[in-house]
Scaffold this motif. Structure first.
Motif, PDB file in Angstrom:
ATOM      1  N   ASP A  23       0.830  -1.204   0.000  1.00  0.00           N
ATOM      2  CA  ASP A  23       0.000   0.000   0.000  1.00  0.00           C
ATOM      3  C   ASP A  23       0.868   1.259   0.000  1.00  0.00           C
ATOM      4  OD1 ASP A  23      -2.316  -1.536   0.096  1.00  0.00           O
ATOM      5  OD2 ASP A  23      -2.409  -1.491   2.279  1.00  0.00           O
ATOM      6  N   THR A  24       0.398   2.311  -0.689  1.00  0.00           N
ATOM      7  CA  THR A  24       1.175   3.536  -0.828  1.00  0.00           C
ATOM      8  C   THR A  24       0.255   4.748  -0.793  1.00  0.00           C
ATOM      9  OG1 THR A  24       2.734   2.367  -2.279  1.00  0.00           O
ATOM     10  CG2 THR A  24       2.867   4.762  -2.253  1.00  0.00           C
ATOM     11  N   VAL A  25       0.699   5.810  -0.104  1.00  0.00           N
ATOM     12  CA  VAL A  25      -0.016   7.089  -0.100  1.00  0.00           C
ATOM     13  C   VAL A  25       0.955   8.173  -0.541  1.00  0.00           C
ATOM     14  CG1 VAL A  25      -1.332   8.769   1.239  1.00  0.00           C
ATOM     15  CG2 VAL A  25      -1.505   6.346   1.795  1.00  0.00           C
ATOM     16  N   VAL A  26       0.644   8.848  -1.645  1.00  0.00           N
ATOM     17  CA  VAL A  26       1.524   9.884  -2.184  1.00  0.00           C
ATOM     18  C   VAL A  26       0.697  11.083  -2.615  1.00  0.00           C
ATOM     19  CG1 VAL A  26       3.267   8.243  -3.001  1.00  0.00           C
ATOM     20  CG2 VAL A  26       1.393   8.926  -4.513  1.00  0.00           C
ATOM     21  N   LEU A  27       1.392  12.122  -3.029  1.00  0.00           N
ATOM     22  CA  LEU A  27       0.767  13.270  -3.667  1.00  0.00           C
ATOM     23  C   LEU A  27       0.976  13.161  -5.179  1.00  0.00           C
ATOM     24  CD1 LEU A  27      -0.526  16.131  -2.712  1.00  0.00           C
ATOM     25  CD2 LEU A  27       1.594  17.039  -3.655  1.00  0.00           C
ATOM     26  N   ASP A  28       0.063  13.730  -5.946  1.00  0.00           N
ATOM     27  CA  ASP A  28       0.269  13.836  -7.394  1.00  0.00           C
ATOM     28  C   ASP A  28       1.245  14.992  -7.625  1.00  0.00           C
ATOM     29  OD1 ASP A  28       0.200  14.073 -10.129  1.00  0.00           O
ATOM     30  OD2 ASP A  28      -1.976  14.003 -10.305  1.00  0.00           O
ATOM     31  N   ASN A  29       2.529  14.716  -7.406  1.00  0.00           N
ATOM     32  CA  ASN A  29       3.558  15.748  -7.467  1.00  0.00           C
ATOM     33  C   ASN A  29       3.693  16.369  -8.847  1.00  0.00           C
ATOM     34  OD1 ASN A  29       5.199  15.773  -4.760  1.00  0.00           O
ATOM     35  ND2 ASN A  29       4.755  13.626  -5.172  1.00  0.00           N
ATOM     36  N   GLN A  30       3.572  15.536  -9.863  1.00  0.00           N
ATOM     37  CA  GLN A  30       3.746  16.014 -11.234  1.00  0.00           C
ATOM     38  C   GLN A  30       2.711  17.092 -11.561  1.00  0.00           C
ATOM     39  OE1 GLN A  30       4.322  12.855 -14.060  1.00  0.00           O
ATOM     40  NE2 GLN A  30       3.515  14.070 -15.750  1.00  0.00           N
ATOM     41  N   ARG A  31       1.462  16.825 -11.262  1.00  0.00           N
ATOM     42  CA  ARG A  31       0.407  17.787 -11.549  1.00  0.00           C
ATOM     43  C   ARG A  31       0.560  19.042 -10.694  1.00  0.00           C
ATOM     44  NH1 ARG A  31      -3.182  19.131 -15.590  1.00  0.00           N
ATOM     45  NH2 ARG A  31      -4.361  20.864 -14.705  1.00  0.00           N
ATOM     46  N   ALA A  32       0.931  18.879  -9.438  1.00  0.00           N
ATOM     47  CA  ALA A  32       1.049  20.019  -8.534  1.00  0.00           C
ATOM     48  C   ALA A  32       2.088  21.017  -9.035  1.00  0.00           C
ATOM     49  CB  ALA A  32       1.401  19.540  -7.129  1.00  0.00           C
TER      50      ALA A  32
ATOM     51  N   LYS B 189      -3.190  16.437   6.487  1.00  0.00           N
ATOM     52  CA  LYS B 189      -4.098  15.664   7.328  1.00  0.00           C
ATOM     53  C   LYS B 189      -4.602  14.424   6.591  1.00  0.00           C
ATOM     54  CE  LYS B 189      -7.981  16.362  10.520  1.00  0.00           C
ATOM     55  NZ  LYS B 189      -8.844  15.217  10.138  1.00  0.00           N
ATOM     56  N   ALA B 190      -4.980  14.608   5.329  1.00  0.00           N
ATOM     57  CA  ALA B 190      -5.487  13.472   4.550  1.00  0.00           C
ATOM     58  C   ALA B 190      -4.397  12.439   4.298  1.00  0.00           C
ATOM     59  CB  ALA B 190      -6.064  13.971   3.229  1.00  0.00           C
ATOM     60  N   ILE B 191      -3.172  12.898   4.029  1.00  0.00           N
ATOM     61  CA  ILE B 191      -2.064  11.969   3.779  1.00  0.00           C
ATOM     62  C   ILE B 191      -1.810  11.104   5.009  1.00  0.00           C
ATOM     63  CG2 ILE B 191       0.435  11.826   3.413  1.00  0.00           C
ATOM     64  CD1 ILE B 191       0.164  14.290   1.582  1.00  0.00           C
ATOM     65  N   GLY B 192      -1.699  11.738   6.171  1.00  0.00           N
ATOM     66  CA  GLY B 192      -1.447  10.991   7.399  1.00  0.00           C
ATOM     67  C   GLY B 192      -2.576  10.046   7.746  1.00  0.00           C
ATOM     68  N   GLU B 193      -3.810  10.530   7.623  1.00  0.00           N
ATOM     69  CA  GLU B 193      -4.955   9.686   7.974  1.00  0.00           C
ATOM     70  C   GLU B 193      -5.114   8.512   7.014  1.00  0.00           C
ATOM     71  OE1 GLU B 193      -8.240  12.381   8.147  1.00  0.00           O
ATOM     72  OE2 GLU B 193      -7.875  12.894  10.256  1.00  0.00           O
TER      73      GLU B 193
ATOM     74  N   PRO C 212      -2.624  -4.568  -3.295  1.00  0.00           N
ATOM     75  CA  PRO C 212      -2.042  -3.305  -2.820  1.00  0.00           C
ATOM     76  C   PRO C 212      -2.795  -2.105  -3.389  1.00  0.00           C
ATOM     77  CG  PRO C 212      -0.323  -4.806  -3.547  1.00  0.00           C
ATOM     78  CD  PRO C 212      -1.615  -5.415  -3.959  1.00  0.00           C
ATOM     79  N   ARG C 213      -2.943  -1.074  -2.566  1.00  0.00           N
ATOM     80  CA  ARG C 213      -3.667   0.127  -2.975  1.00  0.00           C
ATOM     81  C   ARG C 213      -2.706   1.310  -3.038  1.00  0.00           C
ATOM     82  NH1 ARG C 213      -7.505  -1.243   1.960  1.00  0.00           N
ATOM     83  NH2 ARG C 213      -5.420  -1.857   2.615  1.00  0.00           N
ATOM     84  N   LYS C 214      -2.831   2.113  -4.085  1.00  0.00           N
ATOM     85  CA  LYS C 214      -2.024   3.325  -4.225  1.00  0.00           C
ATOM     86  C   LYS C 214      -2.947   4.531  -4.301  1.00  0.00           C
ATOM     87  CE  LYS C 214       1.440   5.738  -6.978  1.00  0.00           C
ATOM     88  NZ  LYS C 214       2.359   5.694  -8.156  1.00  0.00           N
ATOM     89  N   LEU C 215      -2.816   5.417  -3.327  1.00  0.00           N
ATOM     90  CA  LEU C 215      -3.630   6.628  -3.281  1.00  0.00           C
ATOM     91  C   LEU C 215      -2.762   7.815  -3.666  1.00  0.00           C
ATOM     92  CD1 LEU C 215      -5.518   6.003   0.098  1.00  0.00           C
ATOM     93  CD2 LEU C 215      -6.153   5.262  -2.206  1.00  0.00           C
ATOM     94  N   ALA C 216      -3.195   8.570  -4.684  1.00  0.00           N
ATOM     95  CA  ALA C 216      -2.478   9.775  -5.121  1.00  0.00           C
ATOM     96  C   ALA C 216      -3.397  10.979  -4.877  1.00  0.00           C
ATOM     97  CB  ALA C 216      -2.095   9.671  -6.593  1.00  0.00           C
ATOM     98  N   LEU C 217      -3.050  11.788  -3.897  1.00  0.00           N
ATOM     99  CA  LEU C 217      -3.883  12.921  -3.505  1.00  0.00           C
ATOM    100  C   LEU C 217      -3.458  14.183  -4.251  1.00  0.00           C
ATOM    101  CD1 LEU C 217      -4.040  12.225   0.341  1.00  0.00           C
ATOM    102  CD2 LEU C 217      -5.442  11.292  -1.503  1.00  0.00           C
TER     103      LEU C 217
END
Length: 343
Positions: free
Chosen positions: A151-160, A290-294, A312-317
């Motif tokens: 499982d992975t939690v990341v930000l959509d860095n490219q778009r940001a 907050k969303a990343i940590g939670e 496995p789940r990958k969440l890109a916020l």
């Protein structure tokens, strides 16, 4: 536990049932046992209980920089989430050192943590081996690791970053300096991709002399900014890929006798508590801390609750561009680019 049982005039099994919650104990016996515990000053042996129950109710968490406000805030959110769930958190800081990270993960596993949350550093080969061998669930935080199936939690860095650079282009900037961290971690690679794509979408060249690399610290931002400002045709704007480096950028601009945003515009990745206290107030890309940590905590808690076999789940916020007054317009806006700016 024997002394508690004798004082309460019950069996050791009854005391154990109440303390460990393995069976129902009548209110009368519960009151007697609890009074005996207070009178004797009994404290449970957490290590012995862990060996017996096969769980320590403890989570291991590794981050690269505890002094980086982003990781400080994420750690706080994760800590609170696991505290509500009845878990303790063991925190380790790797300082972006691969050997330190691997040693710390092994230490956490030796301490029998029930699960791991890892913001990884360096080559993923050793981490993959550790994760594959570990008998506990693992969640990757902030940084992906190729070949690690978890499982992975990341930000959509490219778009940001694409949105942030597009905003600077919309203000009329054509020479935009970029200060990156090490490509050893996935966010820096993705942020650089966003920078290049924004320039290419506007029909602007990607100039290598406008890109400088640091190692995430203030001094790196300072040195990189000095190099950019020493160019014969210096940039009209600088984007820093993390917040400690932007502090160095602002100091360099001051030391060289320039002013922001009159002489040079500045924006950076990661919002932080004093970004709107700076003069000028800094334009930043804010991560949903907050969303990343939670989300990281929830993914691991779901695995600990027994959902071990799900894929496995990958969440890109999504990030959010916080427009303040550290960037000034230089020319006519490009409407098509402006529409791509994240709200």
């Amino acid at each position: 536990m024997l002394h508690v049982a004798e004082a309460a005039r019950v069996s050791v099994a009854t005391v154990s049932a109440l303390i460990n919650g393995t069976a129902t104990v009548s209110p009368e016996l519960s009151q007697r046992i609890e009074q005996a515990i207070r009178d004797i000053g009994y404290k449970r042996n957490a290590i012995a209980r862990s060996l017996k129950m096969g769980t320590t109710r403890t989570i291991g968490l590794t981050v690269p920089h505890i002094t980086n406000p982003f990781f400080t805030d994420v750690v706080s959110v994760i800590q609170q989430a696991f505290d509500r769930a009845g878990y303790a958190v063991m925190l380790c800081c790797t300082d972006e050192d691969l050997n330190t990270q691997d040693d710390q993960i092994r230490l956490l596993l030796d301490r029998m943590v029930d699960g791991l949350i890892v913001a990884r550093v360096g080559d993923g080969a050793i981490l993959k081996r550790i994760v594959d061998d570990a008998k506990v669930p693992v969640v990757l935080l902030d940084r992906v690791c190729e070949g690690v199936d978890t499982d992975t939690v990341v930000l959509d860095n490219q778009r940001a970053v694409f949105d942030a650079i597009s905003y600077l282009i919309d203000l009329g900037h054509r020479r935009i300096g970029y200060i990156s961290g090490s490509f050893d971690i996935s966010p820096m690679h993705d942020r650089m991709t966003g920078y290049r794509e924004a320039l290419q979408a506007a029909g602007l060249p990607v100039e290598n002399e406008l890109v400088r690399f640091g190692n995430f610290h203030e001094v790196d931002g300072y040195n990189a900014t000095m190099q950019l400002l020493s160019l014969h045709d210096r940039p009209s704007a600088i984007f820093s890929a993390n917040n400690p480096m932007v502090i160095g950028t602002m100091k360099a601009i001051r030391d060289i006798g320039l002013s922001c945003p009159e002489d040079i515009s500045v924006a950076c990745f990661d919002d932080f508590p004093w970004s709107d206290v700076f003069q000028p107030q800094l334009t930043t890309v804010a991560q949903p801390v907050k969303a990343i940590g939670e989300q990281a905590a929830n993914l691991l808690l779901d695995r600990l609750a027994g959902n071990r076999d799900a894929p496995p789940r990958k969440l890109a916020l999504k990030g959010r561009l916080m427009i303040r007054n550290s960037c000034r317009p230089l020319g006519a806006p490009l409407g098509a680019i402006a529409q791509s700016v994240s709200a």
